[in-house]
Scaffold this motif. Structure first.
Motif, mmCIF file in Angstrom:
data_model
loop_
_atom_site.group_PDB
_atom_site.id
_atom_site.type_symbol
_atom_site.label_atom_id
_atom_site.label_comp_id
_atom_site.label_asym_id
_atom_site.label_seq_id
_atom_site.Cartn_x
_atom_site.Cartn_y
_atom_site.Cartn_z
ATOM 1 N N GLN A 45 -38.256 -19.584 27.405
ATOM 2 C CA GLN A 45 -39.013 -19.484 28.658
ATOM 3 C C GLN A 45 -39.825 -20.745 28.902
ATOM 4 O O GLN A 45 -39.858 -21.282 30.022
ATOM 5 C CB GLN A 45 -39.953 -18.273 28.609
ATOM 6 C CG GLN A 45 -40.797 -18.087 29.868
ATOM 7 C CD GLN A 45 -39.966 -17.795 31.097
ATOM 8 O OE1 GLN A 45 -39.203 -16.833 31.109
ATOM 9 N NE2 GLN A 45 -40.083 -18.621 32.139
ATOM 10 N N CYS A 46 -40.467 -21.249 27.866
ATOM 11 C CA CYS A 46 -41.261 -22.472 28.014
ATOM 12 C C CYS A 46 -40.379 -23.663 28.384
ATOM 13 O O CYS A 46 -40.744 -24.494 29.217
ATOM 14 C CB CYS A 46 -42.021 -22.762 26.724
ATOM 15 S SG CYS A 46 -43.601 -21.901 26.607
ATOM 16 N N ASP A 94 -39.545 -23.640 31.912
ATOM 17 C CA ASP A 94 -40.704 -24.045 32.724
ATOM 18 C C ASP A 94 -41.075 -25.504 32.497
ATOM 19 O O ASP A 94 -42.120 -25.970 32.975
ATOM 20 C CB ASP A 94 -41.909 -23.157 32.393
ATOM 21 C CG ASP A 94 -41.686 -21.704 32.794
ATOM 22 O OD1 ASP A 94 -40.827 -21.441 33.649
ATOM 23 O OD2 ASP A 94 -42.389 -20.831 32.234
ATOM 24 N N LYS A 153 -47.478 -16.714 29.503
ATOM 25 C CA LYS A 153 -46.234 -16.327 30.168
ATOM 26 C C LYS A 153 -45.063 -16.395 29.196
ATOM 27 O O LYS A 153 -44.198 -15.505 29.175
ATOM 28 C CB LYS A 153 -45.982 -17.240 31.371
ATOM 29 C CG LYS A 153 -44.680 -16.955 32.103
ATOM 30 C CD LYS A 153 -44.455 -17.955 33.245
ATOM 31 C CE LYS A 153 -43.102 -17.716 33.910
ATOM 32 N NZ LYS A 153 -42.849 -18.723 34.989
ATOM 33 N N CYS A 154 -45.047 -17.428 28.390
ATOM 34 C CA CYS A 154 -43.952 -17.581 27.420
ATOM 35 C C CYS A 154 -44.021 -16.512 26.337
ATOM 36 O O CYS A 154 -42.989 -15.953 25.934
ATOM 37 C CB CYS A 154 -44.006 -18.973 26.789
ATOM 38 S SG CYS A 154 -43.774 -20.329 27.960
ATOM 39 N N ALA A 198 -42.678 -13.345 27.611
ATOM 40 C CA ALA A 198 -41.222 -13.361 27.649
ATOM 41 C C ALA A 198 -40.647 -13.013 26.273
ATOM 42 O O ALA A 198 -39.611 -12.338 26.165
ATOM 43 C CB ALA A 198 -40.708 -14.723 28.107
#
Length: 199
Positions: free
Chosen positions: A87-88, A91, A188-189, A192
């Protein structure tokens, strides 16, 4: 001579003839020979007479006096760590580190982005443990830490980027991410990573 009454292995020992000085002066030698047995048996009185071939009965704790604490499997821990880093990267934040720890803060899985700085390694672990210990996302603990003086607790880090992994209402693990320019991006990561192993 056979060593009777001693657990095997035992060996014979003999004490040489004893000379008494006063008698020796008179030319008399006392012909006394002492024969005995020696063994390497335990000095513990409870072991005496049991024999070397009969080990002590282990003492166990009653089941009612123990607890079993659940934790995520090694596969699940690695899946969560990989999903968080993925996820990171999506992004544009591939320079983070991700830690997954159990309830006690012991590391279960870790992955470091190719260009992640050294300090992100420990920071991700501390975020993961803080989330696991408090049973809450670290982003929700920041204000509480400021008001309650929790920042002085050892091995904790009250910054966004850690999520609690729960089984029912019980916190059993934590996922921590560190390295993004904003803690909420770390968060956020980490979220996930949790989503990857959730129901």
């Amino acid at each position: 001579m056979e060593c009777v009454g001693f657990p095997k292995p035992a060996r014979r020992i003999a004490v040489k003839k004893i000379r008494f000085a006063p008698l020796a002066a008179a030319g008399v030698v006392l012909g006394l020979t002492v024969v005995g047995c020696a063994t390497a048996a335990s000095a513990d009185p409870a072991d005496r007479g049991r024999g070397a071939d009969k080990p002590a009965t282990p003492v166990t704790v009653a089941k009612k006096n123990t607890v079993t604490l659940p934790r995520v499997t090694d596969d699940a821990a690695m899946t969560a760590a990989r999903a968080a880093l993925t996820q990171c990267k999506a992004d544009g934040l591939g320079f983070v580190s991700v830690s997954v720890v159990d309830r006690a803060g012991q590391l279960q899985a870790f992955v470091r982005g190719d260009t992640a700085a050294q300090h992100t390694i420990e920071s991700s672990r501390l975020k993961a443990y803080t989330a696991a210990a408090f049973g809450a996302d670290t982003s929700d603990l920041v204000e509480r830490a400021d008001k309650g003086g929790l920042r002085d607790l050892p091995d904790t880090l009250f910054l966004p980027g850690g999520v609690s992994v729960k089984q029912g209402k019980a916190s059993i693990a934590g996922i921590g991410v560190a390295g993004a320019p904003d803690g909420m991006l770390d968060q956020k990561c980490a979220a996930a990573g949790l989503a990857a192993i959730a129901k």
